[in-house]
Write a protein that holds these residues in place. Structure first.
Motif, PDB file in Angstrom:
ATOM      1  N   SER A 126       0.828  -1.210   0.000  1.00  0.00           N
ATOM      2  CA  SER A 126       0.000   0.000   0.000  1.00  0.00           C
ATOM      3  C   SER A 126       0.859   1.257   0.000  1.00  0.00           C
ATOM      4  O   SER A 126       0.534   2.247  -0.675  1.00  0.00           O
ATOM      5  CB  SER A 126      -0.917   0.018   1.226  1.00  0.00           C
ATOM      6  OG  SER A 126      -1.854  -1.026   1.164  1.00  0.00           O
TER       7      SER A 126
ATOM      8  N   LEU B  65       2.223   1.758  -3.492  1.00  0.00           N
ATOM      9  CA  LEU B  65       1.136   2.184  -4.366  1.00  0.00           C
ATOM     10  C   LEU B  65       0.767   3.651  -4.123  1.00  0.00           C
ATOM     11  O   LEU B  65       0.459   4.392  -5.065  1.00  0.00           O
ATOM     12  CB  LEU B  65      -0.094   1.292  -4.175  1.00  0.00           C
ATOM     13  CG  LEU B  65       0.025  -0.136  -4.726  1.00  0.00           C
ATOM     14  CD1 LEU B  65      -1.219  -0.943  -4.376  1.00  0.00           C
ATOM     15  CD2 LEU B  65       0.234  -0.128  -6.243  1.00  0.00           C
ATOM     16  N   ASP B  66       0.810   4.076  -2.867  1.00  0.00           N
ATOM     17  CA  ASP B  66       0.547   5.488  -2.545  1.00  0.00           C
ATOM     18  C   ASP B  66       1.600   6.391  -3.193  1.00  0.00           C
ATOM     19  O   ASP B  66       1.279   7.482  -3.689  1.00  0.00           O
ATOM     20  CB  ASP B  66       0.549   5.703  -1.029  1.00  0.00           C
ATOM     21  CG  ASP B  66      -0.728   5.206  -0.371  1.00  0.00           C
ATOM     22  OD1 ASP B  66      -1.707   4.956  -1.098  1.00  0.00           O
ATOM     23  OD2 ASP B  66      -0.739   5.069   0.870  1.00  0.00           O
TER      24      ASP B  66
ATOM     25  N   GLU C 255       0.849   6.515  -6.887  1.00  0.00           N
ATOM     26  CA  GLU C 255      -0.332   7.358  -7.114  1.00  0.00           C
ATOM     27  C   GLU C 255       0.017   8.843  -7.028  1.00  0.00           C
ATOM     28  O   GLU C 255      -0.510   9.659  -7.784  1.00  0.00           O
ATOM     29  CB  GLU C 255      -1.423   7.016  -6.100  1.00  0.00           C
ATOM     30  CG  GLU C 255      -2.709   7.781  -6.322  1.00  0.00           C
ATOM     31  CD  GLU C 255      -3.842   7.313  -5.414  1.00  0.00           C
ATOM     32  OE1 GLU C 255      -4.947   7.872  -5.531  1.00  0.00           O
ATOM     33  OE2 GLU C 255      -3.611   6.402  -4.597  1.00  0.00           O
TER      34      GLU C 255
ATOM     35  N   THR D  84      -4.199  12.811 -12.900  1.00  0.00           N
ATOM     36  CA  THR D  84      -5.362  12.587 -13.748  1.00  0.00           C
ATOM     37  C   THR D  84      -6.115  13.902 -13.924  1.00  0.00           C
ATOM     38  O   THR D  84      -5.979  14.820 -13.119  1.00  0.00           O
ATOM     39  CB  THR D  84      -6.308  11.529 -13.152  1.00  0.00           C
ATOM     40  OG1 THR D  84      -6.728  11.951 -11.857  1.00  0.00           O
ATOM     41  CG2 THR D  84      -5.634  10.177 -13.059  1.00  0.00           C
TER      42      THR D  84
ATOM     43  N   SER E 197      -8.628   7.327 -14.006  1.00  0.00           N
ATOM     44  CA  SER E 197      -8.516   7.447 -12.543  1.00  0.00           C
ATOM     45  C   SER E 197      -7.349   6.604 -12.061  1.00  0.00           C
ATOM     46  O   SER E 197      -7.024   5.567 -12.644  1.00  0.00           O
ATOM     47  CB  SER E 197      -9.807   6.979 -11.860  1.00  0.00           C
ATOM     48  OG  SER E 197      -9.958   5.574 -11.974  1.00  0.00           O
ATOM     49  N   ASN E 198      -6.721   7.070 -10.994  1.00  0.00           N
ATOM     50  CA  ASN E 198      -5.625   6.307 -10.391  1.00  0.00           C
ATOM     51  C   ASN E 198      -6.123   4.944  -9.917  1.00  0.00           C
ATOM     52  O   ASN E 198      -5.421   3.940 -10.012  1.00  0.00           O
ATOM     53  CB  ASN E 198      -5.026   7.078  -9.212  1.00  0.00           C
ATOM     54  CG  ASN E 198      -4.072   8.158  -9.666  1.00  0.00           C
ATOM     55  OD1 ASN E 198      -3.280   7.955 -10.572  1.00  0.00           O
ATOM     56  ND2 ASN E 198      -4.157   9.321  -9.040  1.00  0.00           N
ATOM     57  N   GLU E 199      -7.346   4.934  -9.404  1.00  0.00           N
ATOM     58  CA  GLU E 199      -7.914   3.685  -8.897  1.00  0.00           C
ATOM     59  C   GLU E 199      -7.974   2.617  -9.991  1.00  0.00           C
ATOM     60  O   GLU E 199      -7.550   1.478  -9.788  1.00  0.00           O
ATOM     61  CB  GLU E 199      -9.321   3.952  -8.349  1.00  0.00           C
ATOM     62  CG  GLU E 199      -9.980   2.721  -7.733  1.00  0.00           C
ATOM     63  CD  GLU E 199     -11.390   3.000  -7.240  1.00  0.00           C
ATOM     64  OE1 GLU E 199     -11.984   2.095  -6.644  1.00  0.00           O
ATOM     65  OE2 GLU E 199     -11.894   4.119  -7.450  1.00  0.00           O
ATOM     66  N   TYR E 200      -8.469   3.004 -11.170  1.00  0.00           N
ATOM     67  CA  TYR E 200      -8.568   2.055 -12.286  1.00  0.00           C
ATOM     68  C   TYR E 200      -7.183   1.591 -12.732  1.00  0.00           C
ATOM     69  O   TYR E 200      -6.941   0.391 -12.921  1.00  0.00           O
ATOM     70  CB  TYR E 200      -9.307   2.692 -13.462  1.00  0.00           C
ATOM     71  CG  TYR E 200      -9.400   1.779 -14.671  1.00  0.00           C
ATOM     72  CD1 TYR E 200     -10.458   0.892 -14.818  1.00  0.00           C
ATOM     73  CD2 TYR E 200      -8.402   1.791 -15.647  1.00  0.00           C
ATOM     74  CE1 TYR E 200     -10.524   0.035 -15.908  1.00  0.00           C
ATOM     75  CE2 TYR E 200      -8.458   0.941 -16.738  1.00  0.00           C
ATOM     76  CZ  TYR E 200      -9.533   0.069 -16.870  1.00  0.00           C
ATOM     77  OH  TYR E 200      -9.577  -0.788 -17.944  1.00  0.00           O
TER      78      TYR E 200
ATOM     79  N   LEU F 165      -4.226   1.607 -11.134  1.00  0.00           N
ATOM     80  CA  LEU F 165      -3.482   0.804 -10.159  1.00  0.00           C
ATOM     81  C   LEU F 165      -4.116  -0.569  -9.963  1.00  0.00           C
ATOM     82  O   LEU F 165      -3.412  -1.567  -9.746  1.00  0.00           O
ATOM     83  CB  LEU F 165      -3.379   1.549  -8.832  1.00  0.00           C
ATOM     84  CG  LEU F 165      -2.518   2.818  -8.868  1.00  0.00           C
ATOM     85  CD1 LEU F 165      -2.505   3.506  -7.515  1.00  0.00           C
ATOM     86  CD2 LEU F 165      -1.102   2.507  -9.330  1.00  0.00           C
ATOM     87  N   GLU F 166      -5.434  -0.628 -10.059  1.00  0.00           N
ATOM     88  CA  GLU F 166      -6.101  -1.924  -9.944  1.00  0.00           C
ATOM     89  C   GLU F 166      -5.689  -2.833 -11.101  1.00  0.00           C
ATOM     90  O   GLU F 166      -5.373  -4.007 -10.900  1.00  0.00           O
ATOM     91  CB  GLU F 166      -7.610  -1.732  -9.947  1.00  0.00           C
ATOM     92  CG  GLU F 166      -8.392  -3.045  -9.733  1.00  0.00           C
ATOM     93  CD  GLU F 166      -9.892  -2.842  -9.685  1.00  0.00           C
ATOM     94  OE1 GLU F 166     -10.600  -3.822  -9.920  1.00  0.00           O
ATOM     95  OE2 GLU F 166     -10.348  -1.707  -9.442  1.00  0.00           O
ATOM     96  N   LYS F 167      -5.660  -2.285 -12.325  1.00  0.00           N
ATOM     97  CA  LYS F 167      -5.253  -3.084 -13.479  1.00  0.00           C
ATOM     98  C   LYS F 167      -3.767  -3.450 -13.379  1.00  0.00           C
ATOM     99  O   LYS F 167      -3.362  -4.558 -13.704  1.00  0.00           O
ATOM    100  CB  LYS F 167      -5.520  -2.312 -14.770  1.00  0.00           C
ATOM    101  CG  LYS F 167      -5.272  -3.168 -16.029  1.00  0.00           C
ATOM    102  CD  LYS F 167      -5.863  -2.537 -17.251  1.00  0.00           C
ATOM    103  CE  LYS F 167      -5.532  -3.343 -18.517  1.00  0.00           C
ATOM    104  NZ  LYS F 167      -6.175  -4.686 -18.517  1.00  0.00           N
TER     105      LYS F 167
END
Length: 287
Positions: free
Chosen positions: A76, A79-80, A83, A88, A275-278, A280-282
């Motif tokens: 985490s 990843l932070d 990010e 974005t 989005s960062n969420e999309y 990083l998830e991928k």
């Protein structure tokens, strides 16, 4: 010196040593190497394409902390940090008259992307926007026909470049351009000069890149457009790869935002706001 004083001194020495090691970059890897869980997390991110020196410098700062043995916390933390380096942009926040120019290599999917974006603005958003298409690609055979077909199917006006100057009633005008070459760069410069001074519209330029490309190729293409006021990146073909490590590394390197992601052939559903969420998830689902 009592025990408490000694303990404080030892901690100060350790902190100083860690700071000195990090200042010399090379030795951050030595700190990581000595701690099993930290090393495992480092190896995982490096295997995903991230620079080993960058990863080790990030993780070395966790050595001696309360979560140096907590794998999930370490992941985490990295990843932070990733990010924080990826910007974005929501291009739909303000639409009071915009000319959106898409540039990039031939075959990257600019024309079909314009179709998706046009349909999104016209039909998918909460408010229906007045959209127009325009083509400035003077080289690729069939480009105008493809864009005209999208315009007809979506009931979106197809306008000539010369007419933009006299029109002020569209929310957004999408302009398709030729693939990257010396000649097309001159034509892009000419296009911007023609549009310069049109007070009715704000000019936005997006560089369209394929998610299947290597980071080096993305960088070379971006450098080819050095001198042009690129506002954002748009990535296409995310449905054609399971490995977006080059996309992540590229975005971490360039201080420009990513605005849209195209992830399939469906119009307009398969173009989404980045989005960062999309991302990083991928990124974490790979391999």
């Amino acid at each position: 010196m009592n025990k408490e004083d000694l303990s404080v001194t030892v901690e100060e020495i350790r902190a100083f040593k860690k700071e000195m090691l990090l200042m010399h970059g090379v030795l951050a890897s030595d700190l990581v190497e000595e701690h099993t869980v930290v090393k495992e997390v480092s190896d995982m991110f490096v295997s995903k394409g991230l620079d080993s020196v960058w990863v080790d410098n990030i993780l070395a700062s966790t050595v001696g902390s309360e979560f140096e043995k907590d794998r999930e916390m370490l992941i985490s933390y990295v990843l932070d940090e990733i990010e924080s380096k990826i910007v974005t942009k929501n291009s739909e926040d303000a639409l009071n008259g915009k000319i959106h120019i898409l540039i990039g290599q031939t075959g990257v999917g600019k024309t079909s992307l314009i179709g998706k974006l046009g349909a999104r603005y016209r039909y998918l958003l909460e408010k229906s926007h007045k959209v127009a298409f325009c083509n400035d690609d003077r080289h690729k055979v069939g480009t105008t026909e493809q864009l005209l077909a999208y315009a007809d199917a979506m009931e979106i006006p197809f306008i000539e470049l010369r007419d933009i100057i006299t029109m002020d009633d569209f929310d957004v005008i999408f302009i398709d351009t030729a693939g990257t070459s010396g000649k097309s760069l001159d034509e892009l410069k000419s296009l911007l000069e023609e549009l310069d001074g049109i007070s009715n519209y704000k000019i936005e330029i997006s560089l369209v890149l394929s998610a299947t490309a290597k980071k080096r190729d993305m960088s070379l293409l971006t450098d080819a457009f050095d001198g042009f006021p690129i506002d954002s990146f748009i990535f296409t073909k995310l449905d054609e790869t399971d490995d977006i490590s080059d996309v992540i590394c590229f975005l971490m390197h360039y201080d420009k935002p990513i605005s849209y992601i195209s992830k399939g052939q469906e119009i307009p559903e398969d173009v989404i706001i980045a989005s960062n969420e999309y991302l990083l998830e991928k990124f974490m689902q790979e391999r």
